[in-house]
Design a protein around this motif. Structure first.
Motif, PDB file in Angstrom:
ATOM      1  N   ILE A 161       0.838  -1.206   0.000  1.00  8.25           N
ATOM      2  CA  ILE A 161       0.000   0.000   0.000  1.00  8.25           C
ATOM      3  C   ILE A 161       0.867   1.248   0.000  1.00  8.25           C
ATOM      4  N   MET A 162       1.840   1.290   0.893  1.00 11.08           N
ATOM      5  CA  MET A 162       2.667   2.488   1.005  1.00 11.08           C
ATOM      6  C   MET A 162       3.537   2.681  -0.232  1.00 11.08           C
ATOM      7  N   ASP A 163       4.085   1.608  -0.780  1.00 11.50           N
ATOM      8  CA  ASP A 163       4.910   1.722  -1.988  1.00 11.50           C
ATOM      9  C   ASP A 163       4.093   2.252  -3.161  1.00 11.50           C
ATOM     10  N   ALA A 164       2.879   1.737  -3.316  1.00 11.08           N
ATOM     11  CA  ALA A 164       2.058   2.122  -4.466  1.00 11.08           C
ATOM     12  C   ALA A 164       1.478   3.524  -4.338  1.00 11.08           C
ATOM     13  N   LEU A 165       1.064   3.891  -3.139  1.00 14.97           N
ATOM     14  CA  LEU A 165       0.310   5.138  -2.980  1.00 14.97           C
ATOM     15  C   LEU A 165       1.161   6.329  -2.559  1.00 14.97           C
ATOM     16  N   SER A 166       2.337   6.075  -2.002  1.00 18.72           N
ATOM     17  CA  SER A 166       3.172   7.198  -1.566  1.00 18.72           C
ATOM     18  C   SER A 166       3.651   8.045  -2.742  1.00 18.72           C
ATOM     19  N   LYS A 167       3.630   7.467  -3.929  1.00 22.67           N
ATOM     20  CA  LYS A 167       4.054   8.186  -5.126  1.00 22.67           C
ATOM     21  C   LYS A 167       2.920   9.010  -5.734  1.00 22.67           C
ATOM     22  N   HIS A 168       1.707   8.808  -5.234  1.00 24.23           N
ATOM     23  CA  HIS A 168       0.543   9.514  -5.782  1.00 24.23           C
ATOM     24  C   HIS A 168       0.456  10.893  -5.130  1.00 24.23           C
ATOM     25  N   GLY A 169       0.429  11.911  -5.948  1.00 25.57           N
ATOM     26  CA  GLY A 169       0.482  13.277  -5.441  1.00 25.57           C
ATOM     27  C   GLY A 169      -0.694  13.709  -4.586  1.00 25.57           C
ATOM     28  N   LEU A 170      -1.811  12.970  -4.658  1.00 29.15           N
ATOM     29  CA  LEU A 170      -2.998  13.355  -3.895  1.00 29.15           C
ATOM     30  C   LEU A 170      -3.182  12.512  -2.631  1.00 29.15           C
ATOM     31  N   VAL A 171      -2.264  11.584  -2.387  1.00 29.26           N
ATOM     32  CA  VAL A 171      -2.422  10.664  -1.253  1.00 29.26           C
ATOM     33  C   VAL A 171      -1.402  10.984  -0.160  1.00 29.26           C
ATOM     34  N   THR A 172      -1.922  11.106   1.075  1.00 23.09           N
ATOM     35  CA  THR A 172      -1.083  11.284   2.256  1.00 23.09           C
ATOM     36  C   THR A 172      -1.238  10.050   3.138  1.00 23.09           C
ATOM     37  N   ILE A 173      -0.119   9.458   3.558  1.00 22.80           N
ATOM     38  CA  ILE A 173      -0.163   8.256   4.391  1.00 22.80           C
ATOM     39  C   ILE A 173       0.536   8.520   5.717  1.00 22.80           C
ATOM     40  N   HIS A 174      -0.131   8.153   6.799  1.00 22.12           N
ATOM     41  CA  HIS A 174       0.460   8.206   8.128  1.00 22.12           C
ATOM     42  C   HIS A 174       0.557   6.779   8.667  1.00 22.12           C
ATOM     43  N   HIS A 175       1.732   6.422   9.168  1.00 15.60           N
ATOM     44  CA  HIS A 175       1.987   5.069   9.665  1.00 15.60           C
ATOM     45  C   HIS A 175       2.258   5.123  11.159  1.00 15.60           C
ATOM     46  N   TYR A 176       1.539   4.309  11.912  1.00 14.22           N
ATOM     47  CA  TYR A 176       1.656   4.278  13.373  1.00 14.22           C
ATOM     48  C   TYR A 176       2.267   2.934  13.743  1.00 14.22           C
ATOM     49  N   ALA A 177       3.579   2.913  13.860  1.00 12.83           N
ATOM     50  CA  ALA A 177       4.342   1.666  13.886  1.00 12.83           C
ATOM     51  C   ALA A 177       3.944   0.717  15.005  1.00 12.83           C
ATOM     52  N   GLU A 178       3.578   1.235  16.164  1.00 11.80           N
ATOM     53  CA  GLU A 178       3.313   0.385  17.324  1.00 11.80           C
ATOM     54  C   GLU A 178       1.829   0.117  17.557  1.00 11.80           C
ATOM     55  N   ARG A 179       0.993   0.575  16.679  1.00 13.72           N
ATOM     56  CA  ARG A 179      -0.449   0.444  16.909  1.00 13.72           C
ATOM     57  C   ARG A 179      -1.024  -0.769  16.191  1.00 13.72           C
TER      58      ARG A 179
ATOM     59  N   GLU B 279      -3.285   8.550  22.795  1.00 17.15           N
ATOM     60  CA  GLU B 279      -2.372   9.541  22.217  1.00 17.15           C
ATOM     61  C   GLU B 279      -2.358   9.486  20.697  1.00 17.15           C
ATOM     62  N   ASP B 280      -2.222   8.280  20.143  1.00 15.61           N
ATOM     63  CA  ASP B 280      -2.190   8.173  18.682  1.00 15.61           C
ATOM     64  C   ASP B 280      -3.573   8.362  18.062  1.00 15.61           C
ATOM     65  N   ALA B 281      -4.619   8.013  18.791  1.00 13.55           N
ATOM     66  CA  ALA B 281      -5.971   8.310  18.303  1.00 13.55           C
ATOM     67  C   ALA B 281      -6.156   9.814  18.174  1.00 13.55           C
ATOM     68  N   GLU B 282      -5.708  10.544  19.172  1.00 11.57           N
ATOM     69  CA  GLU B 282      -5.816  12.004  19.125  1.00 11.57           C
ATOM     70  C   GLU B 282      -4.994  12.575  17.977  1.00 11.57           C
ATOM     71  N   LEU B 283      -3.800  12.011  17.773  1.00 11.56           N
ATOM     72  CA  LEU B 283      -2.946  12.457  16.674  1.00 11.56           C
ATOM     73  C   LEU B 283      -3.615  12.204  15.325  1.00 11.56           C
ATOM     74  N   ALA B 284      -4.126  10.985  15.131  1.00  3.66           N
ATOM     75  CA  ALA B 284      -4.765  10.643  13.860  1.00  3.66           C
ATOM     76  C   ALA B 284      -6.036  11.457  13.637  1.00  3.66           C
ATOM     77  N   ASN B 285      -6.812  11.623  14.688  1.00  6.88           N
ATOM     78  CA  ASN B 285      -8.044  12.403  14.558  1.00  6.88           C
ATOM     79  C   ASN B 285      -7.740  13.864  14.241  1.00  6.88           C
ATOM     80  N   GLY B 286      -6.702  14.405  14.872  1.00 10.27           N
ATOM     81  CA  GLY B 286      -6.321  15.789  14.594  1.00 10.27           C
ATOM     82  C   GLY B 286      -5.853  15.970  13.164  1.00 10.27           C
TER      83      GLY B 286
END
Length: 226
Positions: A175-193, A208-215
């Protein structure tokens, strides 16, 4: 403003949706538990942030009005049964019908935000509809539909849980390899979740990470819908 159930007129039949709030429209796409208390509370929260939040009943073809929880083995069994029977393509037709009806009723901007199953649907909403912005939380099976990404014409944000039990590392990488190159897609990865880390009261909820993602999501939706 208290929420209420409305009727959406879809290409395959009419179905209900929970609607609340005023402002740009945000289609809230359900988890595998139906339009339950969690989804309605999410709608209420988005309404408090200045959106018209609408959560359509996408399981209506299988059984209308599903409202189960993640608290019992029986409910989990039913939820996975519903997930197995769910027709994703039909569900996206329902999302498109909801968007179209809201635009016909005067909505200028319409976005979508989805969780779990709804996270995949948010991705496909970006691929297949004219939604102005979409957000997907820990979407399942997106890696099987990456060929559709070229059709994305409006901004999309995805939140990926690094230890998601339903989205293995290989799938996350694809997912990240394919979509990170797309100019309209933003990806956030939460390594420990793990999956559903943003669901209050859930087994893997992480405040904490819920608040971060929601924000991040709220800022993104405000920028693109208001």
């Amino acid at each position: 403003m208290p929420g209420s159930d409305i009727i959406i007129h879809g290409p395959d039949g009419d179905f209900s949706a929970y609607k609340t709030g005023e402002g740009p429209v945000l289609i809230v796409l359900q988890e595998i538990f139906g339009v339950n208390a969690v989804m309605r509370e999410l709608c209420d929260d988005y309404a408090a942030q200045g959106f018209t939040a609408i959560c359509p009943d996408l399981f209506w073809r299988i059984e209308p009005g599903i409202q189960i929880t993640d608290k019992t083995d029986e409910d989990w069994k039913k939820a996975f049964d519903l997930f197995g029977k769910f027709d994703v393509d039909a569900g996206i037709r329902d999302v498109a019908a909801t968007i179209a009806q809201m635009r016909a009723e005067g909505a200028d901007k319409v976005g979508a935000v989805g969780y779990c199953l709804g996270g995949q649907l948010a991705y496909l909403t970006a691929c297949r509809t004219d939604a102005d912005a979409c957000v997907g939380f820990y979407g399942v099976n997106i890696q099987t539909r990456l060929g559709e990404a070229a059709a994305i014409k409006h901004p999309l944000m995805l939140h990926i849980a690094g230890k998601d039990e339903y989205v293995p590392p290989q799938a996350q990488g694809e997912i990240m390899d394919a979509l990170s190159k797309h100019g309209l897609v933003t990806i956030h990865h939460y390594a420990e979740r793990d999956h559903a880390f943003a669901r209050p009261g859930g087994a893997h909820y992480h405040a904490e990470d819920a608040e971060l993602a929601n924000g991040r999501s709220l800022n993104f939706l405000n920028q693109n819908l208001k």
